[in-house]
Design an enzyme around this catalytic site. Structure first.
Site, mmCIF file in Angstrom:
data_model
loop_
_atom_site.group_PDB
_atom_site.id
_atom_site.type_symbol
_atom_site.label_atom_id
_atom_site.label_comp_id
_atom_site.label_asym_id
_atom_site.label_seq_id
_atom_site.Cartn_x
_atom_site.Cartn_y
_atom_site.Cartn_z
ATOM 1 N N TYR A 180 -2.653 -32.641 -23.175
ATOM 2 C CA TYR A 180 -3.071 -32.495 -24.571
ATOM 3 C C TYR A 180 -2.532 -33.636 -25.429
ATOM 4 O O TYR A 180 -1.475 -34.174 -25.146
ATOM 5 C CB TYR A 180 -2.558 -31.169 -25.144
ATOM 6 C CG TYR A 180 -3.228 -29.932 -24.611
ATOM 7 C CD1 TYR A 180 -4.378 -29.992 -23.828
ATOM 8 C CD2 TYR A 180 -2.704 -28.672 -24.885
ATOM 9 C CE1 TYR A 180 -4.975 -28.836 -23.335
ATOM 10 C CE2 TYR A 180 -3.292 -27.514 -24.395
ATOM 11 C CZ TYR A 180 -4.418 -27.604 -23.624
ATOM 12 O OH TYR A 180 -5.004 -26.456 -23.142
ATOM 13 N N SER A 222 -9.985 -19.715 -25.473
ATOM 14 C CA SER A 222 -11.323 -19.828 -26.062
ATOM 15 C C SER A 222 -11.893 -18.481 -26.488
ATOM 16 O O SER A 222 -13.064 -18.176 -26.246
ATOM 17 C CB SER A 222 -12.282 -20.512 -25.080
ATOM 18 O OG SER A 222 -13.407 -21.034 -25.751
ATOM 19 N N LEU A 275 -12.848 -17.483 -29.250
ATOM 20 C CA LEU A 275 -13.925 -17.626 -30.230
ATOM 21 C C LEU A 275 -15.073 -18.475 -29.687
ATOM 22 O O LEU A 275 -15.955 -18.886 -30.445
ATOM 23 C CB LEU A 275 -13.396 -18.250 -31.532
ATOM 24 C CG LEU A 275 -12.457 -17.372 -32.356
ATOM 25 C CD1 LEU A 275 -11.992 -18.106 -33.608
ATOM 26 C CD2 LEU A 275 -13.130 -16.059 -32.729
ATOM 27 N N GLY A 276 -15.066 -18.719 -28.379
ATOM 28 C CA GLY A 276 -16.178 -19.470 -27.791
ATOM 29 C C GLY A 276 -16.392 -20.811 -28.453
ATOM 30 O O GLY A 276 -17.495 -21.122 -28.911
ATOM 31 N N PHE A 277 -15.307 -21.622 -28.489
ATOM 32 C CA PHE A 277 -15.367 -22.955 -29.108
ATOM 33 C C PHE A 277 -15.763 -22.882 -30.577
ATOM 34 O O PHE A 277 -16.361 -23.813 -31.118
ATOM 35 C CB PHE A 277 -16.341 -23.849 -28.335
ATOM 36 C CG PHE A 277 -15.685 -25.101 -27.793
ATOM 37 C CD1 PHE A 277 -14.536 -25.035 -27.021
ATOM 38 C CD2 PHE A 277 -16.219 -26.346 -28.063
ATOM 39 C CE1 PHE A 277 -13.932 -26.176 -26.531
ATOM 40 C CE2 PHE A 277 -15.622 -27.505 -27.576
ATOM 41 C CZ PHE A 277 -14.480 -27.411 -26.811
ATOM 42 N N GLY A 278 -15.441 -21.764 -31.211
ATOM 43 C CA GLY A 278 -15.720 -21.599 -32.635
ATOM 44 C C GLY A 278 -17.062 -20.968 -32.949
ATOM 45 O O GLY A 278 -17.315 -20.580 -34.099
ATOM 46 N N LEU A 313 -18.243 -18.053 -32.222
ATOM 47 C CA LEU A 313 -18.161 -16.643 -32.609
ATOM 48 C C LEU A 313 -17.560 -16.436 -33.996
ATOM 49 O O LEU A 313 -17.498 -15.301 -34.477
ATOM 50 C CB LEU A 313 -17.366 -15.866 -31.556
ATOM 51 C CG LEU A 313 -18.116 -15.682 -30.229
ATOM 52 C CD1 LEU A 313 -17.177 -15.275 -29.114
ATOM 53 C CD2 LEU A 313 -19.246 -14.660 -30.392
ATOM 54 N N GLY A 354 -19.139 -17.561 -36.393
ATOM 55 C CA GLY A 354 -20.372 -17.444 -37.164
ATOM 56 C C GLY A 354 -20.690 -18.642 -38.019
ATOM 57 O O GLY A 354 -21.733 -18.660 -38.691
#
Length: 346
Positions: free
Chosen positions: A53, A233, A235-238, A240, A242
């Site tokens: 990272y 993850s 939030l699914g790469f953001g 989710l 919305g």
């Protein structure tokens, strides 16, 4: 904030773990320290990093995330925190990392641990994870196993023997896996038991409303081996959250900055599934991100949910998800969407 025992370790980790892969690319050292301070003030005691990272991985920035954490960590009460990091494995073109020969073998493990300790400015690492397997497995959105891609690999027994020595030296406390398969977890546990070597205590895999692959075989393995999931993850790469439902992503979001990392979220039915989950959140007056996180946090096999944020406001909203209760009515609606769009982003 609740705390859970991590596998068969003596680590009690907060249900929220602070992910740090943006530190050194999207976040400055000042922003990183502000996030760390806030998370700890809210009861988070678990911090996750990796030697490669920040992302995207580059020779110029490799190790910066750990260095940022180290500058902060030396001013904290170390014994109150659980610090996790990871060793990179083979199969990636990281010529700038130990010359590109990054097998999970004795030389690499010892060097990687020492380098991480130096950057983190600490005497020990609580949880040391194999970022992805030394052997070939489909990862990061690949789903089909192809024997033609198999490569020479370091035997699991040899990997665990080295970790045993590093644990004995007091440099790490426990070993974990990441991006692993049911066979991999089972084999690590079997070999450890057979040879009296350190048993892995956790598995860090992607898990969210768009990717519930863990629900099946891995959940069974987790149950019978007592190896808990550290869900990344969530939030699914953001998606989710919305924020992309109404239009295209902005230029500075993860899905655009790190397109190679987000390939699994560009598949059919992803957008339709996201829209359906966002609609459920709005129906119950919940923020979509908090609903998605609360779902992950509610799963019986999840030991901790790894959240990452680029702004303090996002971090505050994400941590507040611990106050959201997923009741049976909401869960039934989430499951109905999952039945309609099963795992669109595995």
């Amino acid at each position: 904030m609740k705390y859970k025992q991590l596998g068969e370790s003596d680590l009690k980790v907060s249900e929220i773990c602070l992910g740090t892969m943006t530190y050194g690319h999207q976040n400055t050292i000042e922003e990183a320290h502000q996030q760390l301070d806030y998370a700890v003030s809210q009861g988070v005691n678990f911090i996750d990093a990796a030697e490669m990272y920040p992302v995207p991985p580059r020779g110029e920035t490799q190790g910066t995330t750990e260095a940022y954490i180290g500058e902060w960590l030396q001013k904290q009460q170390r014994e109150n925190l659980i610090v996790a990091t990871k060793i990179a494995g083979p199969g990636r073109p990281f010529k700038w990392l130990r010359g590109g020969n990054i097998k999970i073998d004795r030389d690499n493990i010892k060097q990687a641990v020492d380098d991480s300790l130096q950057r983190l400015k600490t005497d020990y690492i609580d949880l040391y994870q194999i970022h992805w397997p030394d052997r070939y497995v489909p990862t990061f959105g690949q789903t089909a196993y192809n024997p033609e891609f198999e490569r020479e690999t370091v035997p699991i027994s040899e990997q665990l023997e080295v970790f045993a020595d590093v644990i004995k030296a007091g440099k790490i406390r426990y070993v974990g896996l990441s991006n692993e398969t049911p066979w991999g977890v089972s084999e690590f546990v079997r070999v450890a038991q057979q040879l009296g070597l350190p048993k892995v205590v956790s598995i860090q895999n992607a898990y969210n409303l768009l990717n519930r692959i863990f629900d099946s075989a891995l959940a069974e393995v987790s149950r019978h081996t007592n190896v808990g999931l550290l869900a990344y993850s969530p939030l699914g790469f953001g998606l989710l959250s919305g924020k992309y439902v109404q239009g295209r992503p902005k230029e500075d979001t993860r899905i655009t900055l790190f397109s190679s990392f987000g390939q699994r979220y560009l598949k059919p039915n992803v957008n339709d599934a996201v829209a359906a989950y966002v609609e459920i959140a709005r129906k119950y007056n919940l923020k979509p991100a908090q609903l998605a996180l609360a779902f992950v946090e509610s799963r019986w096999f999840v030991s901790s949910t790894i959240i990452g944020a680029t702004t303090l406001e996002q971090l505050q909203e994400n941590i507040d998800s611990v106050n959201v209760i997923i009741d049976p009515e909401i869960l039934a609606e989430l499951d109905a969407v999952h039945t309609r769009y099963p795992n669109p982003a595995p």
